[in-house]
Design a protein around this motif. Sequence first.
Motif, PDB file in Angstrom:
ATOM      1  N   LEU A   1      71.904  62.162  33.451  1.00 17.56           N
ATOM      2  CA  LEU A   1      71.490  63.081  34.509  1.00 17.56           C
ATOM      3  C   LEU A   1      72.371  64.313  34.560  1.00 17.56           C
ATOM      4  N   LYS A   2      71.745  65.425  34.895  1.00 16.31           N
ATOM      5  CA  LYS A   2      72.416  66.723  34.963  1.00 16.31           C
ATOM      6  C   LYS A   2      72.295  67.268  36.392  1.00 16.31           C
ATOM      7  N   PRO A   3      73.187  68.150  36.781  1.00 20.53           N
ATOM      8  CA  PRO A   3      73.067  68.749  38.122  1.00 20.53           C
ATOM      9  C   PRO A   3      71.705  69.402  38.355  1.00 20.53           C
ATOM     10  N   GLU A   4      71.099  69.940  37.314  1.00 15.61           N
ATOM     11  CA  GLU A   4      69.786  70.575  37.481  1.00 15.61           C
ATOM     12  C   GLU A   4      68.655  69.574  37.687  1.00 15.61           C
ATOM     13  N   ASP A   5      68.947  68.279  37.600  1.00 11.29           N
ATOM     14  CA  ASP A   5      67.951  67.264  37.947  1.00 11.29           C
ATOM     15  C   ASP A   5      67.907  67.007  39.453  1.00 11.29           C
ATOM     16  N   THR A   6      68.830  67.605  40.177  1.00 12.57           N
ATOM     17  CA  THR A   6      68.856  67.448  41.626  1.00 12.57           C
ATOM     18  C   THR A   6      67.585  68.026  42.239  1.00 12.57           C
ATOM     19  N   ALA A   7      66.856  67.172  42.962  1.00  7.73           N
ATOM     20  CA  ALA A   7      65.571  67.563  43.540  1.00  7.73           C
ATOM     21  C   ALA A   7      65.037  66.397  44.360  1.00  7.73           C
ATOM     22  N   VAL A   8      63.949  66.644  45.081  1.00  7.93           N
ATOM     23  CA  VAL A   8      63.190  65.559  45.689  1.00  7.93           C
ATOM     24  C   VAL A   8      62.131  65.127  44.671  1.00  7.93           C
ATOM     25  N   TYR A   9      62.082  63.836  44.421  1.00 11.31           N
ATOM     26  CA  TYR A   9      61.153  63.287  43.437  1.00 11.31           C
ATOM     27  C   TYR A   9      60.009  62.583  44.153  1.00 11.31           C
ATOM     28  N   TYR A  10      58.798  62.865  43.681  1.00 11.79           N
ATOM     29  CA  TYR A  10      57.586  62.290  44.248  1.00 11.79           C
ATOM     30  C   TYR A  10      56.794  61.589  43.147  1.00 11.79           C
ATOM     31  N   CYS A  11      56.129  60.510  43.521  1.00  6.04           N
ATOM     32  CA  CYS A  11      55.108  59.970  42.632  1.00  6.04           C
ATOM     33  C   CYS A  11      53.747  60.273  43.242  1.00  6.04           C
ATOM     34  N   ALA A  12      52.760  60.289  42.382  1.00  8.23           N
ATOM     35  CA  ALA A  12      51.424  60.639  42.818  1.00  8.23           C
ATOM     36  C   ALA A  12      50.398  59.992  41.907  1.00  8.23           C
ATOM     37  N   THR A  13      49.178  59.890  42.422  1.00  9.81           N
ATOM     38  CA  THR A  13      48.090  59.365  41.619  1.00  9.81           C
ATOM     39  C   THR A  13      46.842  60.211  41.800  1.00  9.81           C
ATOM     40  N   ASP A  14      45.918  59.984  40.936  1.00  5.74           N
ATOM     41  CA  ASP A  14      44.619  60.652  40.940  1.00  5.74           C
ATOM     42  C   ASP A  14      43.599  59.670  41.505  1.00  5.74           C
ATOM     43  N   PRO A  15      43.375  59.670  42.811  1.00  5.95           N
ATOM     44  CA  PRO A  15      42.527  58.638  43.429  1.00  5.95           C
ATOM     45  C   PRO A  15      41.066  58.722  43.006  1.00  5.95           C
ATOM     46  N   ASN A  16      40.650  59.862  42.476  1.00  6.62           N
ATOM     47  CA  ASN A  16      39.269  60.021  42.037  1.00  6.62           C
ATOM     48  C   ASN A  16      39.074  59.588  40.591  1.00  6.62           C
ATOM     49  N   SER A  17      40.166  59.127  39.974  1.00  2.00           N
ATOM     50  CA  SER A  17      40.114  58.616  38.608  1.00  2.00           C
ATOM     51  C   SER A  17      39.507  59.622  37.636  1.00  2.00           C
ATOM     52  N   ARG A  18      39.892  60.881  37.777  1.00  2.93           N
ATOM     53  CA  ARG A  18      39.398  61.913  36.858  1.00  2.93           C
ATOM     54  C   ARG A  18      40.263  62.000  35.608  1.00  2.93           C
ATOM     55  N   ILE A  19      41.488  61.481  35.692  1.00  6.80           N
ATOM     56  CA  ILE A  19      42.393  61.568  34.544  1.00  6.80           C
ATOM     57  C   ILE A  19      42.150  60.371  33.646  1.00  6.80           C
ATOM     58  N   ARG A  20      41.527  60.629  32.536  1.00  6.46           N
ATOM     59  CA  ARG A  20      41.202  59.559  31.594  1.00  6.46           C
ATOM     60  C   ARG A  20      41.593  59.996  30.196  1.00  6.46           C
ATOM     61  N   GLY A  21      41.788  59.022  29.335  1.00  9.05           N
ATOM     62  CA  GLY A  21      42.219  59.350  27.987  1.00  9.05           C
ATOM     63  C   GLY A  21      43.717  59.493  27.916  1.00  9.05           C
ATOM     64  N   SER A  22      44.206  60.049  26.823  1.00 12.77           N
ATOM     65  CA  SER A  22      45.640  60.066  26.552  1.00 12.77           C
ATOM     66  C   SER A  22      46.392  61.172  27.283  1.00 12.77           C
ATOM     67  N   ALA A  23      45.701  62.172  27.782  1.00 16.88           N
ATOM     68  CA  ALA A  23      46.377  63.306  28.419  1.00 16.88           C
ATOM     69  C   ALA A  23      46.486  63.077  29.914  1.00 16.88           C
ATOM     70  N   CYS A  24      47.631  62.566  30.361  1.00 17.44           N
ATOM     71  CA  CYS A  24      47.809  62.305  31.791  1.00 17.44           C
ATOM     72  C   CYS A  24      48.407  63.499  32.526  1.00 17.44           C
ATOM     73  N   ASN A  25      48.858  64.524  31.807  1.00 14.06           N
ATOM     74  CA  ASN A  25      49.525  65.651  32.442  1.00 14.06           C
ATOM     75  C   ASN A  25      48.542  66.695  32.964  1.00 14.06           C
ATOM     76  N   VAL A  26      47.489  66.197  33.609  1.00 14.71           N
ATOM     77  CA  VAL A  26      46.520  67.085  34.279  1.00 14.71           C
ATOM     78  C   VAL A  26      46.979  67.189  35.716  1.00 14.71           C
ATOM     79  N   TRP A  27      48.026  67.975  35.927  1.00 12.74           N
ATOM     80  CA  TRP A  27      48.779  67.907  37.167  1.00 12.74           C
ATOM     81  C   TRP A  27      47.943  68.215  38.408  1.00 12.74           C
ATOM     82  N   HIS A  28      46.957  69.094  38.290  1.00 13.22           N
ATOM     83  CA  HIS A  28      46.206  69.499  39.482  1.00 13.22           C
ATOM     84  C   HIS A  28      45.305  68.378  40.010  1.00 13.22           C
ATOM     85  N   GLU A  29      45.105  67.318  39.228  1.00 10.51           N
ATOM     86  CA  GLU A  29      44.259  66.211  39.674  1.00 10.51           C
ATOM     87  C   GLU A  29      45.023  65.184  40.509  1.00 10.51           C
ATOM     88  N   TYR A  30      46.334  65.286  40.561  1.00  9.23           N
ATOM     89  CA  TYR A  30      47.120  64.340  41.351  1.00  9.23           C
ATOM     90  C   TYR A  30      47.071  64.793  42.808  1.00  9.23           C
TER      91      TYR A  30
END
Length: 129
Positions: A87-116
Amino acid sequence: QVQLVESGGGLVQPGGSLRLSCAASGFTLDYYAIGWFRQYPGKEREGVACISRSIDGSTYYADSVKGRFTISRDNVKNTVYLHMSALKPEDTAVYYCATDPNSRIRGSACNVWHEYSSWGQGTQVTVSS
């Protein structure tokens, strides 16, 4: 009702490690993509890591954390983890987890951030000596 609860944040020295947990209720996270985000004061949340549905079997890491963070899932505990090391000082932040409740994120690309769109309350991580 979809609910996510993060835990495991705290104060750690540079070079140290932490494991964040994201416990899910109201849904089976095995069937949904889960993302970890962080937010600096006055900044928008940024995606740092995600894990796809189990059936898709993939993960993604932002360049800033690649090689240091690992995302994993425990389907029995209905929990996703973010293992953070070097860990580095620049990792200092508030960390959140999130999900895509509409299950629009499918396949190998999970970094569709706007769907969370369902979020936990966040957990503070502070990296400082």
